[in-house]
Scaffold this active site. Sequence first.
Site, short mmCIF file in Angstrom:
data_model
loop_
_atom_site.label_atom_id
_atom_site.label_comp_id
_atom_site.label_asym_id
_atom_site.label_seq_id
_atom_site.Cartn_x
_atom_site.Cartn_y
_atom_site.Cartn_z
N GLU A 58 11.56 -9.82 -19.72
CA GLU A 58 10.80 -8.94 -20.61
C GLU A 58 11.67 -8.57 -21.80
O GLU A 58 12.85 -8.26 -21.60
CB GLU A 58 10.35 -7.69 -19.85
N MET A 111 0.86 -1.21 0.00
CA MET A 111 0.00 0.00 0.00
C MET A 111 0.89 1.25 0.00
O MET A 111 1.00 1.97 0.99
CB MET A 111 -0.92 -0.04 1.23
N GLY A 112 1.54 1.46 -1.14
CA GLY A 112 2.35 2.68 -1.30
C GLY A 112 1.57 3.68 -2.11
O GLY A 112 0.34 3.71 -2.08
N ARG A 113 2.30 4.49 -2.90
CA ARG A 113 1.63 5.53 -3.70
C ARG A 113 0.61 4.91 -4.67
O ARG A 113 -0.56 5.33 -4.71
CB ARG A 113 2.69 6.31 -4.51
N ILE A 114 1.02 3.89 -5.43
CA ILE A 114 0.11 3.31 -6.43
C ILE A 114 -0.99 2.51 -5.72
O ILE A 114 -2.15 2.57 -6.11
CB ILE A 114 0.89 2.46 -7.45
N ARG A 134 6.42 -6.01 -10.50
CA ARG A 134 7.57 -6.53 -11.24
C ARG A 134 7.42 -8.04 -11.37
O ARG A 134 6.91 -8.71 -10.46
CB ARG A 134 8.89 -6.25 -10.48
N HIS A 178 4.02 -4.46 -20.07
CA HIS A 178 4.58 -3.50 -19.10
C HIS A 178 4.20 -2.05 -19.48
O HIS A 178 5.08 -1.23 -19.76
CB HIS A 178 6.10 -3.67 -19.02
P1 NAP Z 1 5.96 2.84 -3.05
O1 NAP Z 1 5.19 4.09 -2.82
O2 NAP Z 1 7.36 2.76 -2.53
O3 NAP Z 1 5.10 1.63 -2.47
C1 NAP Z 1 5.61 0.36 -2.25
C2 NAP Z 1 4.91 -0.22 -1.03
O4 NAP Z 1 5.33 -1.57 -0.87
C3 NAP Z 1 5.22 0.52 0.27
O5 NAP Z 1 4.03 0.90 0.89
C4 NAP Z 1 6.00 -0.49 1.09
O6 NAP Z 1 5.61 -0.37 2.45
C5 NAP Z 1 5.54 -1.83 0.52
N1 NAP Z 1 6.56 -2.87 0.64
C6 NAP Z 1 7.87 -2.79 0.32
N2 NAP Z 1 8.47 -3.97 0.58
C7 NAP Z 1 7.52 -4.78 1.09
C8 NAP Z 1 7.53 -6.13 1.55
N3 NAP Z 1 8.65 -6.84 1.59
N4 NAP Z 1 6.35 -6.66 1.99
C9 NAP Z 1 5.24 -5.94 1.99
N5 NAP Z 1 5.16 -4.65 1.57
C10 NAP Z 1 6.30 -4.10 1.12
O7 NAP Z 1 6.06 2.53 -4.59
P2 NAP Z 1 5.02 2.86 -5.76
O8 NAP Z 1 5.34 4.18 -6.36
O9 NAP Z 1 3.65 2.59 -5.27
O10 NAP Z 1 5.47 1.74 -6.83
C11 NAP Z 1 5.44 0.38 -6.47
C12 NAP Z 1 6.11 -0.48 -7.52
O11 NAP Z 1 5.29 -0.57 -8.68
C13 NAP Z 1 7.44 0.08 -8.07
O12 NAP Z 1 8.53 -0.27 -7.25
C14 NAP Z 1 7.55 -0.58 -9.44
O13 NAP Z 1 8.28 -1.79 -9.36
C15 NAP Z 1 6.10 -0.88 -9.80
N6 NAP Z 1 5.63 -0.07 -10.95
C16 NAP Z 1 5.25 -0.72 -12.09
C17 NAP Z 1 4.76 0.04 -13.14
C18 NAP Z 1 4.34 -0.65 -14.41
O14 NAP Z 1 4.46 -0.03 -15.47
N7 NAP Z 1 3.81 -1.85 -14.38
C19 NAP Z 1 4.67 1.42 -13.05
C20 NAP Z 1 5.06 2.03 -11.87
C21 NAP Z 1 5.54 1.27 -10.82
P3 NAP Z 1 6.57 -0.87 3.64
O15 NAP Z 1 7.92 -0.27 3.37
O16 NAP Z 1 5.90 -0.39 4.87
O17 NAP Z 1 6.57 -2.34 3.55
C1 GLV Z 2 7.73 1.12 -14.21
O1 GLV Z 2 7.65 -0.06 -14.16
C2 GLV Z 2 8.34 1.91 -13.20
O2 GLV Z 2 8.90 1.37 -12.25
O3 GLV Z 2 8.29 3.16 -13.34
#
Ligand code: NAP
Ligand code: GLV
Length: 324
Positions: free
Chosen positions: A267, A155-158, A238, A286
């Site tokens: 990928e 439960m982060g930004r996305i 990922r 992706h």
């Molecule tokens: P974020 O704000 O850092 O959110 C990640 C969340 O995951 C945090 O709330 C973190 O909370 C939790 N987390 C980290 N490690 C964990 C674990 N071992 N167990 C449980 N929870 C865990 O990141 P975001 O901006 O939402 O982005 C998340 C991910 O989405 C990116 O890292 C990227 O790989 C992926 N993404 C993919 C696309 C795509 O095109 N498909 C686009 C954007 C991003 P805690 O630290 O409290 O655990």
């Molecule tokens: C896309 O997967 C990103 O991490 O921005």
Amino acid sequence: MKPKIYITRKIPDSTLQKLKEHCHVTMWEEEETPVPRDVLKEQLKTVDGLYCLLTEQIDSELLKEAAQLKVISNMAVGFNNIDVEAASEKGIMVTNTPGVLTESTADLAFALLMATARRIPESSEFLRTGKWKAWAPMMLTGQDVFGATLGIVGMGRIGEGVARRAKGFDMEVLYHNRSRKPDVESQLGVTYVELEELLKQSDYVMILVPFSEETKNLISEKELSLMKETSILINVARGGIVNEHDLYHALKDQKIWAAGLDVFEQEPVSLNHPLLSLPNVVVLPHIGSASIKTRIKMSELAAENLLQALAGNTPQHLVNKELL
Ligand code: NAP
Ligand code: GLV
């Protein structure tokens, strides 16, 4: 003298022009093919800054001869393609592009959830290939989204963006993180549970954690076996967080109902990948953040990070804060 930078793929022209005002730029001009490793290695010997994408594996071997490299600016929020520890050891800043892609990625994650639940790609194909003979009561029936339970792992930004969308569909939202978020719980009405509980209770499990040694294979056979037979797994984070071999068997043996995948261990994913042979899997290449506006914002933010670092300032989105 202007610093020298290397850009590993064609980027939007407006961003390129801005970088050219401040730097000597060399760019891999191809739009669809990543820069070969040996070309990148050679470039890294002489540049001050690297502007790269998640397709480039920036490891210690590649960084060995990067004698004057000061910054690696990744045009992505995820940075698991970069060996941050190796960069830090050499005093190289690593930056990423969080925030600007949150809402576009949450849109795509929710779209993938709905497409998988209601079998949209399969239904479209059904019509186009002439299989539609007549309306029938149970033809192409799927799972309901409105009022269902969604479990968000990460439960982060996305994750928060997806939770806000889910609330519009009257969904009960559970989440699991390493740390609880009381503010988010009260603002969005979401409930913290342990991972096992989330897997047991959810109709939809959505993976949104970063890839790390800790999250590699986080969802494997044991975790999949806890899910309901009617539940759907969505991975927009990922590849490698969900074990693809175990997922294939869970889907094939109907231990879970379907999966929606935007990301893969390798990928681009091979067309021979077993997961692609299953009708209950919706796949995307992706494209989580792939809206025109968002990709331009990401390119600009990556450029700002790079220019800040080269100017001797702390970039807005520094990953390896231990360098400060
Ligand atoms: P974020 O704000 O850092 O959110 C990640 C969340 O995951 C945090 O709330 C973190 O909370 C939790 N987390 C980290 N490690 C964990 C674990 N071992 N167990 C449980 N929870 C865990 O990141 P975001 O901006 O939402 O982005 C998340 C991910 O989405 C990116 O890292 C990227 O790989 C992926 N993404 C993919 C696309 C795509 O095109 N498909 C686009 C954007 C991003 P805690 O630290 O409290 O655990
Ligand atoms: C896309 O997967 C990103 O991490 O921005």
